[in-house]
Design a protein around this motif. Sequence first.
Motif, PDB file in Angstrom:
ATOM      1  N   ILE A  81      37.029 -10.865  40.556  1.00 16.41           N
ATOM      2  CA  ILE A  81      36.385 -11.114  42.032  1.00 16.41           C
ATOM      3  C   ILE A  81      37.729 -11.249  42.930  1.00 16.41           C
ATOM      4  O   ILE A  81      38.608 -12.123  42.566  1.00 16.41           O
ATOM      5  CB  ILE A  81      35.462 -12.253  41.810  1.00 16.41           C
ATOM      6  CG1 ILE A  81      34.371 -12.032  41.176  1.00 16.41           C
ATOM      7  CG2 ILE A  81      35.232 -12.843  43.554  1.00 16.41           C
ATOM      8  CD1 ILE A  81      33.464 -13.307  41.083  1.00 16.41           C
ATOM      9  N   THR A  82      38.004 -10.553  43.801  1.00 16.30           N
ATOM     10  CA  THR A  82      39.181 -10.305  44.658  1.00 16.30           C
ATOM     11  C   THR A  82      38.795 -11.342  45.724  1.00 16.30           C
ATOM     12  O   THR A  82      37.748 -11.398  46.455  1.00 16.30           O
ATOM     13  CB  THR A  82      39.429  -9.187  45.199  1.00 16.30           C
ATOM     14  OG1 THR A  82      39.494  -8.220  44.071  1.00 16.30           O
ATOM     15  CG2 THR A  82      40.629  -9.130  46.095  1.00 16.30           C
ATOM     16  N   VAL A  83      39.582 -12.451  46.035  1.00 16.77           N
ATOM     17  CA  VAL A  83      39.505 -13.352  47.085  1.00 16.77           C
ATOM     18  C   VAL A  83      40.735 -13.475  47.967  1.00 16.77           C
ATOM     19  O   VAL A  83      41.829 -13.152  47.416  1.00 16.77           O
ATOM     20  CB  VAL A  83      39.270 -14.646  46.447  1.00 16.77           C
ATOM     21  CG1 VAL A  83      37.993 -14.701  45.857  1.00 16.77           C
ATOM     22  CG2 VAL A  83      40.255 -15.231  45.357  1.00 16.77           C
ATOM     23  N   PRO A  84      40.492 -13.981  49.011  1.00 18.72           N
ATOM     24  CA  PRO A  84      41.820 -14.289  49.901  1.00 18.72           C
ATOM     25  C   PRO A  84      42.660 -15.171  49.434  1.00 18.72           C
ATOM     26  O   PRO A  84      42.266 -16.043  48.673  1.00 18.72           O
ATOM     27  CB  PRO A  84      41.358 -14.551  51.302  1.00 18.72           C
ATOM     28  CG  PRO A  84      39.769 -15.016  51.164  1.00 18.72           C
ATOM     29  CD  PRO A  84      39.468 -14.189  49.882  1.00 18.72           C
ATOM     30  N   PRO A  85      43.988 -14.860  49.706  1.00 18.76           N
ATOM     31  CA  PRO A  85      45.003 -15.908  49.240  1.00 18.76           C
ATOM     32  C   PRO A  85      44.688 -17.405  49.513  1.00 18.76           C
ATOM     33  O   PRO A  85      45.284 -18.265  48.856  1.00 18.76           O
ATOM     34  CB  PRO A  85      46.296 -15.527  50.117  1.00 18.76           C
ATOM     35  CG  PRO A  85      46.026 -14.031  50.307  1.00 18.76           C
ATOM     36  CD  PRO A  85      44.522 -13.913  50.822  1.00 18.76           C
ATOM     37  N   GLN A  86      44.165 -17.765  50.574  1.00 10.52           N
ATOM     38  CA  GLN A  86      43.931 -19.051  51.065  1.00 10.52           C
ATOM     39  C   GLN A  86      42.947 -19.702  49.985  1.00 10.52           C
ATOM     40  O   GLN A  86      43.000 -21.103  49.738  1.00 10.52           O
ATOM     41  CB  GLN A  86      43.414 -19.203  52.448  1.00 10.52           C
ATOM     42  CG  GLN A  86      42.079 -18.506  52.640  1.00 10.52           C
ATOM     43  CD  GLN A  86      42.415 -17.035  53.383  1.00 10.52           C
ATOM     44  OE1 GLN A  86      43.467 -16.465  52.996  1.00 10.52           O
ATOM     45  NE2 GLN A  86      41.464 -16.620  54.300  1.00 10.52           N
ATOM     46  N   VAL A  87      42.009 -18.851  49.313  1.00 13.95           N
ATOM     47  CA  VAL A  87      41.024 -19.319  48.297  1.00 13.95           C
ATOM     48  C   VAL A  87      42.177 -19.640  47.232  1.00 13.95           C
ATOM     49  O   VAL A  87      41.792 -20.993  46.225  1.00 13.95           O
ATOM     50  CB  VAL A  87      40.084 -18.289  48.067  1.00 13.95           C
ATOM     51  CG1 VAL A  87      39.478 -18.852  46.750  1.00 13.95           C
ATOM     52  CG2 VAL A  87      39.068 -18.312  48.959  1.00 13.95           C
ATOM     53  N   ILE A  88      42.732 -18.911  46.801  1.00 16.16           N
ATOM     54  CA  ILE A  88      43.871 -19.335  45.645  1.00 16.16           C
ATOM     55  C   ILE A  88      44.508 -20.426  45.901  1.00 16.16           C
ATOM     56  O   ILE A  88      44.993 -21.487  44.826  1.00 16.16           O
ATOM     57  CB  ILE A  88      44.634 -18.006  45.249  1.00 16.16           C
ATOM     58  CG1 ILE A  88      43.825 -16.702  44.992  1.00 16.16           C
ATOM     59  CG2 ILE A  88      45.574 -18.324  44.193  1.00 16.16           C
ATOM     60  CD1 ILE A  88      42.942 -16.812  43.949  1.00 16.16           C
ATOM     61  N   ASP A  89      45.025 -20.607  47.082  1.00 14.77           N
ATOM     62  CA  ASP A  89      46.191 -21.806  47.512  1.00 14.77           C
ATOM     63  C   ASP A  89      45.122 -23.217  47.347  1.00 14.77           C
ATOM     64  O   ASP A  89      45.626 -23.946  46.946  1.00 14.77           O
ATOM     65  CB  ASP A  89      46.366 -21.570  48.941  1.00 14.77           C
ATOM     66  CG  ASP A  89      47.626 -20.570  49.226  1.00 14.77           C
ATOM     67  OD1 ASP A  89      47.985 -20.221  48.177  1.00 14.77           O
ATOM     68  OD2 ASP A  89      47.701 -20.317  50.122  1.00 14.77           O
ATOM     69  N   ALA A  90      43.745 -23.075  48.000  1.00 15.26           N
ATOM     70  CA  ALA A  90      42.810 -24.292  47.660  1.00 15.26           C
ATOM     71  C   ALA A  90      42.444 -24.720  46.283  1.00 15.26           C
ATOM     72  O   ALA A  90      42.269 -25.897  45.984  1.00 15.26           O
ATOM     73  CB  ALA A  90      41.586 -24.001  48.431  1.00 15.26           C
ATOM     74  N   LEU A  91      42.764 -23.781  45.121  1.00 19.33           N
ATOM     75  CA  LEU A  91      42.576 -23.810  43.968  1.00 19.33           C
ATOM     76  C   LEU A  91      43.746 -24.080  42.972  1.00 19.33           C
ATOM     77  O   LEU A  91      43.757 -24.645  41.988  1.00 19.33           O
ATOM     78  CB  LEU A  91      41.741 -22.561  43.345  1.00 19.33           C
ATOM     79  CG  LEU A  91      40.442 -22.507  43.648  1.00 19.33           C
ATOM     80  CD1 LEU A  91      39.942 -20.981  43.056  1.00 19.33           C
ATOM     81  CD2 LEU A  91      39.480 -23.550  43.328  1.00 19.33           C
ATOM     82  N   THR A  92      44.838 -24.352  43.736  1.00 14.01           N
ATOM     83  CA  THR A  92      46.105 -24.221  43.138  1.00 14.01           C
ATOM     84  C   THR A  92      46.933 -25.622  43.515  1.00 14.01           C
ATOM     85  O   THR A  92      47.639 -26.306  42.843  1.00 14.01           O
ATOM     86  CB  THR A  92      47.112 -23.071  43.160  1.00 14.01           C
ATOM     87  OG1 THR A  92      47.229 -22.813  44.591  1.00 14.01           O
ATOM     88  CG2 THR A  92      46.460 -21.998  42.267  1.00 14.01           C
ATOM     89  N   ARG A  93      46.623 -26.049  44.722  1.00 13.26           N
ATOM     90  CA  ARG A  93      47.419 -27.054  45.187  1.00 13.26           C
ATOM     91  C   ARG A  93      46.590 -28.360  44.962  1.00 13.26           C
ATOM     92  O   ARG A  93      45.522 -28.430  44.549  1.00 13.26           O
ATOM     93  CB  ARG A  93      47.358 -27.109  47.082  1.00 13.26           C
ATOM     94  CG  ARG A  93      46.245 -26.907  47.412  1.00 13.26           C
ATOM     95  CD  ARG A  93      46.479 -27.267  49.112  1.00 13.26           C
ATOM     96  NE  ARG A  93      45.062 -27.269  49.620  1.00 13.26           N
ATOM     97  CZ  ARG A  93      44.558 -26.218  50.591  1.00 13.26           C
ATOM     98  NH1 ARG A  93      45.239 -24.948  50.351  1.00 13.26           N
ATOM     99  NH2 ARG A  93      43.224 -26.449  50.970  1.00 13.26           N
ATOM    100  N   PRO A  94      47.179 -29.551  44.882  1.00 13.90           N
ATOM    101  CA  PRO A  94      46.731 -30.961  44.307  1.00 13.90           C
ATOM    102  C   PRO A  94      45.674 -31.160  45.576  1.00 13.90           C
ATOM    103  O   PRO A  94      45.797 -30.905  46.821  1.00 13.90           O
ATOM    104  CB  PRO A  94      47.803 -31.922  44.509  1.00 13.90           C
ATOM    105  CG  PRO A  94      49.096 -30.933  44.337  1.00 13.90           C
ATOM    106  CD  PRO A  94      48.690 -29.752  44.929  1.00 13.90           C
ATOM    107  N   ALA A  95      44.253 -31.655  45.019  1.00 12.09           N
ATOM    108  CA  ALA A  95      43.331 -32.157  45.578  1.00 12.09           C
ATOM    109  C   ALA A  95      43.501 -33.736  45.950  1.00 12.09           C
ATOM    110  O   ALA A  95      43.785 -34.294  45.021  1.00 12.09           O
ATOM    111  CB  ALA A  95      41.977 -31.650  45.364  1.00 12.09           C
ATOM    112  N   PRO A  96      42.976 -34.170  47.122  1.00  8.89           N
ATOM    113  CA  PRO A  96      42.862 -35.508  47.239  1.00  8.89           C
ATOM    114  C   PRO A  96      41.788 -36.043  46.475  1.00  8.89           C
ATOM    115  O   PRO A  96      41.036 -35.559  46.200  1.00  8.89           O
ATOM    116  CB  PRO A  96      42.379 -35.622  48.866  1.00  8.89           C
ATOM    117  CG  PRO A  96      41.777 -34.343  49.085  1.00  8.89           C
ATOM    118  CD  PRO A  96      42.443 -33.210  48.483  1.00  8.89           C
ATOM    119  N   VAL A  97      42.181 -37.384  45.917  1.00  7.62           N
ATOM    120  CA  VAL A  97      41.393 -38.070  44.989  1.00  7.62           C
ATOM    121  C   VAL A  97      40.376 -38.969  45.828  1.00  7.62           C
ATOM    122  O   VAL A  97      40.724 -39.856  46.570  1.00  7.62           O
ATOM    123  CB  VAL A  97      42.049 -38.968  43.937  1.00  7.62           C
ATOM    124  CG1 VAL A  97      41.203 -39.737  42.921  1.00  7.62           C
ATOM    125  CG2 VAL A  97      43.218 -38.187  43.265  1.00  7.62           C
TER     126      VAL A  97
END
Length: 435
Positions: free
Chosen positions: A233-249
């Motif tokens: 599934i091809t997704v835009p770069p911002q989706v990849i960014d959201a899945l690779t940057r640390p998420a708030p706890v």
Amino acid sequence: MTSTPSFPVAPGAWRDDAARAALRRIFDAAIHSAQPARVLARHLPPPPRGQCVVVGAGKASAAMTAALEQAWPDVPLRGVVVTRDGHVATTSRIRVMEAAHPVPDRRSEDAARAMLDAVRGLGPDDLVIALISGGGSALMELPAPGLTLEDMRALNRALLHSGADIGDMNLVRRHLSQVKGGRLACACAPARVLTLAISDVPGDDPLTIASGPTVPDPTTPADALAVLRRRDITVPPQVIDALTRPAPVPAPPNPDNRYILISTPLMALEAAADEARCLGLTPLILGDALEGESREAAIIMSGIAQSARHHDLPVAGPAVLLSGGETTVSIRPADGPPGRGGRNTEFLLSLALALRGQDGIWAIAGDSDGIDGTEDAAGALITPDTLSRARALGLDPRDFLRRHDSYSLFDATGDLIRTGPTLTNVNDIRAIMVL
């Protein structure tokens, strides 16, 4: 005009009208058993000492809300739930919103924000009742920071067309949301959360039902990335960014939170089996969690039905083979522009082709919410003469299956099942009658 058949029908006396009526009664019994008004009240706790706030999302959430208000007529209630367009029910204390399904729209985002507002500032004596059912993933959508609603809409379309099962789809959606994967429950803390859920997913996994807004999520963003890669599934770069940057706890949820399944696909199939016995049929439940491509599942079911017809295995007729779950329809570029249809009508058209007009076998399949895919039918019904009737109209059933246009074929033959929104959702109900 045919007369209404009486039941049970003696062996050897089945006619087409009796078989059709019996299948419809079995299908309707399954749906009736899952109505919130029948099942919700028995699971309610004593009213809380503090406030009671109600939130919820799904195709059954409005009907669940109406059942809650009826069960607690004197308890002060406030809150908001969101359901699919056309699936509303009458409520007086709790706001019901509508939004799009299966692809979210701006109202989905508005609903998620309204729920977060409703649970803000609660205390330990307060209770949040979360009314969750299938469809909630699209109806309650608040994208993770850095993403837009249009990003999520594009992702939803790509997931739907990929053939991904509901578990994989919702795994990805959980990690790109501010309310899914337990985040709604975290926003309720320190208030307790009681989740009352109607399952529409194979295995009844609370984390998959509406993407688990009140359930802790043990999966990781890396797991979501793996799904996207595996499904190509091809997704835009911002989706990849959201899945690779640390998420708030988020803040931890209240440890006394509870989750109760008030209705499930298996419960609905058991109700269908009871109705079949009343009709003089022997029921056999093959499973409540069948997955895979609709057209391929139909070929397997055809083999089982023909074995029962000719060899009395795995059950002797007159009998009905019951199954539930959620199959998929993969749309491939080579198939051309897709026609109209859902997974249940595609299943039935493939089943009819595999049966090749076999005498003594009828079948019904439909989505228990009343909407197969995005069409206005719950599903359809096939008979031993389905293919011959279609060809007499100049239709080529194999071509309709290739183009994913099963709805159009059954519309032409008059075999669509239209229930309208049923206000519940326990996934697909399939019944194959073998005489």
